[in-house]
Design a protein around this motif. Sequence first.
Motif, short mmCIF file in Angstrom:
data_model
loop_
_atom_site.label_atom_id
_atom_site.label_comp_id
_atom_site.label_asym_id
_atom_site.label_seq_id
_atom_site.Cartn_x
_atom_site.Cartn_y
_atom_site.Cartn_z
N GLU A 1 0.83 -1.17 -0.05
CA GLU A 1 0.09 -0.11 0.22
C GLU A 1 1.10 1.19 0.22
OE1 GLU A 1 -3.30 1.02 -0.27
OE2 GLU A 1 -3.35 -1.09 -1.03
N LYS A 2 1.99 1.37 0.88
CA LYS A 2 2.91 2.34 0.79
C LYS A 2 3.41 2.60 -0.41
CE LYS A 2 4.05 3.21 5.54
NZ LYS A 2 4.39 2.05 6.59
N ALA A 3 3.72 1.39 -1.09
CA ALA A 3 4.72 1.74 -2.44
C ALA A 3 3.72 2.13 -3.51
CB ALA A 3 4.95 0.02 -2.85
N LYS A 4 2.45 2.11 -3.31
CA LYS A 4 1.47 2.93 -4.17
C LYS A 4 1.70 4.38 -4.28
CE LYS A 4 -2.57 -0.49 -4.41
NZ LYS A 4 -3.85 -0.55 -3.70
N LYS A 5 2.03 4.79 -3.11
CA LYS A 5 2.35 6.26 -2.96
C LYS A 5 3.21 6.74 -4.07
CE LYS A 5 3.41 7.31 1.28
NZ LYS A 5 3.87 7.86 2.59
N TYR A 6 4.10 5.85 -4.33
CA TYR A 6 5.29 6.11 -5.40
C TYR A 6 4.88 5.75 -6.83
CZ TYR A 6 7.54 7.43 -0.97
OH TYR A 6 7.66 7.85 0.32
N ASP A 7 3.61 5.25 -6.80
CA ASP A 7 3.10 4.42 -8.10
C ASP A 7 4.00 3.27 -8.36
OD1 ASP A 7 0.98 5.92 -8.90
OD2 ASP A 7 2.20 7.59 -8.81
N LEU A 8 4.51 2.59 -7.44
CA LEU A 8 5.09 1.28 -7.49
C LEU A 8 3.92 0.35 -7.09
CD1 LEU A 8 8.47 1.59 -5.49
CD2 LEU A 8 8.18 1.03 -8.05
N LEU A 9 3.69 -0.64 -8.15
CA LEU A 9 2.85 -1.76 -8.07
C LEU A 9 3.42 -3.06 -7.81
CD1 LEU A 9 -0.04 -0.63 -10.82
CD2 LEU A 9 0.38 0.07 -8.30
N LEU A 10 3.53 -3.44 -6.75
CA LEU A 10 4.21 -4.68 -5.94
C LEU A 10 3.10 -5.69 -5.48
CD1 LEU A 10 6.98 -2.91 -4.15
CD2 LEU A 10 6.81 -3.43 -6.57
N VAL A 11 3.28 -6.94 -5.46
CA VAL A 11 2.54 -7.93 -4.83
C VAL A 11 2.87 -8.60 -3.88
CG1 VAL A 11 1.13 -10.12 -5.66
CG2 VAL A 11 1.73 -8.35 -7.32
N PRO A 12 2.05 -8.48 -2.70
CA PRO A 12 2.31 -9.01 -1.28
C PRO A 12 2.83 -10.61 -1.51
CG PRO A 12 0.47 -8.11 -1.34
CD PRO A 12 0.75 -7.85 -2.52
N GLY A 13 3.76 -11.07 -0.72
CA GLY A 13 4.02 -12.73 -1.00
C GLY A 13 3.14 -13.54 0.04
N ASP A 14 1.93 -13.04 0.63
CA ASP A 14 1.31 -13.88 1.36
C ASP A 14 0.57 -14.80 0.57
OD1 ASP A 14 1.70 -11.10 2.67
OD2 ASP A 14 0.59 -12.01 4.34
N ASP A 15 -0.23 -14.43 -0.48
CA ASP A 15 -0.73 -15.32 -1.44
C ASP A 15 0.14 -16.34 -1.79
OD1 ASP A 15 -2.73 -13.68 -0.67
OD2 ASP A 15 -3.58 -13.58 -2.81
N PHE A 16 1.35 -16.10 -1.71
CA PHE A 16 2.00 -17.31 -2.27
C PHE A 16 2.78 -18.12 -1.10
CE2 PHE A 16 2.73 -13.46 -5.32
CZ PHE A 16 2.54 -13.88 -6.53
N GLY A 17 2.16 -17.95 -0.11
CA GLY A 17 2.46 -18.72 1.02
C GLY A 17 3.94 -18.13 1.66
N CYS A 18 4.22 -17.09 1.53
CA CYS A 18 5.50 -16.20 2.09
C CYS A 18 5.29 -14.95 2.34
CB CYS A 18 6.47 -16.66 1.03
SG CYS A 18 7.98 -16.67 1.49
N PRO A 19 4.89 -14.99 3.71
CA PRO A 19 4.40 -13.54 4.14
C PRO A 19 5.82 -12.87 4.43
CG PRO A 19 3.62 -15.10 5.71
CD PRO A 19 4.10 -15.84 4.69
N GLY A 20 5.79 -11.44 4.43
CA GLY A 20 6.95 -10.79 4.77
C GLY A 20 7.82 -10.47 3.64
N HIS A 21 7.34 -10.88 2.37
CA HIS A 21 7.97 -10.66 1.07
C HIS A 21 7.14 -9.96 0.05
CE1 HIS A 21 10.53 -13.66 3.13
NE2 HIS A 21 11.60 -13.56 2.13
N ILE A 22 7.92 -9.54 -1.28
CA ILE A 22 6.93 -9.02 -2.13
C ILE A 22 7.39 -9.64 -3.49
CG2 ILE A 22 6.22 -6.82 -1.10
CD1 ILE A 22 8.82 -5.71 -2.25
N ARG A 23 6.38 -9.81 -4.40
CA ARG A 23 6.63 -10.18 -5.88
C ARG A 23 6.85 -8.99 -6.80
NH1 ARG A 23 3.65 -13.76 -10.15
NH2 ARG A 23 2.63 -11.81 -10.63
N ILE A 24 7.98 -8.79 -7.52
CA ILE A 24 8.30 -7.86 -8.47
C ILE A 24 8.43 -8.61 -9.75
CG2 ILE A 24 9.72 -6.17 -9.20
CD1 ILE A 24 10.82 -5.48 -6.38
N SER A 25 7.54 -8.38 -10.60
CA SER A 25 7.71 -9.13 -11.93
C SER A 25 8.09 -8.21 -13.03
CB SER A 25 6.07 -9.07 -12.58
OG SER A 25 5.58 -10.35 -12.39
N TYR A 26 9.56 -8.67 -13.42
CA TYR A 26 10.15 -7.77 -14.08
C TYR A 26 10.24 -8.05 -15.67
CZ TYR A 26 14.02 -11.36 -13.52
OH TYR A 26 14.53 -12.50 -13.66
N CYS A 27 8.99 -8.73 -16.15
CA CYS A 27 8.92 -8.93 -17.51
C CYS A 27 8.26 -7.71 -17.94
CB CYS A 27 8.06 -10.02 -17.71
SG CYS A 27 6.58 -10.27 -16.66
#
Length: 394
Positions: free
Chosen positions: A347-373
């Motif tokens: 949510e904080k990242a959105k302030k800088y228009d950075l769209l990242l995905v929380p790792g929780d849905d991938f079974g790994c809280p405390g991480h974020i996924r960045i798709s660099y394709c």
Amino acid sequence: MLSEKMYQLGSRSSIIREIFEYGRKRKAEIGVENVYDFSLGNPNVPAPEAVKKAMIALLEEESPTALHSYTSAPGNPEVRCTIAESINRRFDMKLEGKNIYMTTGAAASISICFKALANEGDEFITFAPFFPEYTCFVEAAGGKLIVVPANIEDFQINFDEFDQLINEKTKAIIVNSPNNPSGAVYSEATIQKLVARLEEKSAEYGHPIFLISDEPYREIVYDDIFVPYLPKYYNNTFVCYSYSKSLSLPGDRIGYIVVPDEMIEFPKVFAAIAGSARALSYVCAPSFFQKVVAKCVEETADISIYENNRNVLYNALKEIGYECVKPEGAFYLFPRSLEPDAYAFCEKAKKYDLLLVPGDDFGCPGHIRISYCVKPEQIERSLPAFKKLFDEYQ
Ligand code: PLP
């Protein structure tokens, strides 16, 4: 009136889709170039020229009826043979067309495997971080997904936790290497250790524990890293492959399942795969694109673009101060979130228009996924935003 389970599944979109939709609106407001959208794993590298050539050649050479008619349920026989021969050349296997079942991509391939194997109460084990769709695919097949917590040091398998979770009800293990979202590639030592466990436990429980290898990212690896071909290590392995990422054809939905001859009771297992594909109505994968991929079996999209993106982004994030395991494949970075709640961080990242995905849905809280394709320019432009976000936590 409705299936409550299906209603729930259809009315809640995934967090990735939610972020992507937010990004769409935001881009309309402030311009595409000002939103750093790292949410979706949609390849941005174009399909190789060979794909276009294959399509044109097929359209010119073949009659429309031949090109667009239904194929046999498991796929076009020549296409299956061509794919088998390519696998044999690359991985020293001895497959024939009869070992290949053509599908509409990796998602269909793994769903078919789950349904072919699952009886009520069966458990399927996977390793966090994992592709979130496994949960609904396994449940739709009547099984239960068991998740082994991540080994966040290097994202290889956490064997201590695995040993606690494998049991008589375990029907199959599903692995995904190169991995979405960590980018990790399981080493040969990891695979050997896993296979030794599966041999031992299959003997102890008196039934086979199958291995399902979900590998849409097989060709997307860097620094010449070795990706073990799992049927060489373990007979009861299904390989679920897709051309979505390797040929940048995600919208054209073509993949396959390998069922090797060495599989226990091969004829019965292949029949169950065929039955499952039938029950799910995944028979006769699209005819035109089966033929297109057969003409491009040894082609890949330009992987160097992803490698360059990985290097630029990984090096820059490390320099800023983010903690991240260096990915060896796929097109994702999976750094630690700067606060325990990855949702709050995104949510904080959105302030800088950075769209990242929380790792929780991938079974790994405390991480974020960045798709660099994404386009390399997006990565360059986003770096100041990553820095500002980091500084906010200092
Ligand atoms: N498995 C993993 C790990 C994925 O990341 C994806 C797609 O992103 C799939 C399966 C589905 O692949 P396909 O588009 O070929 O169905």
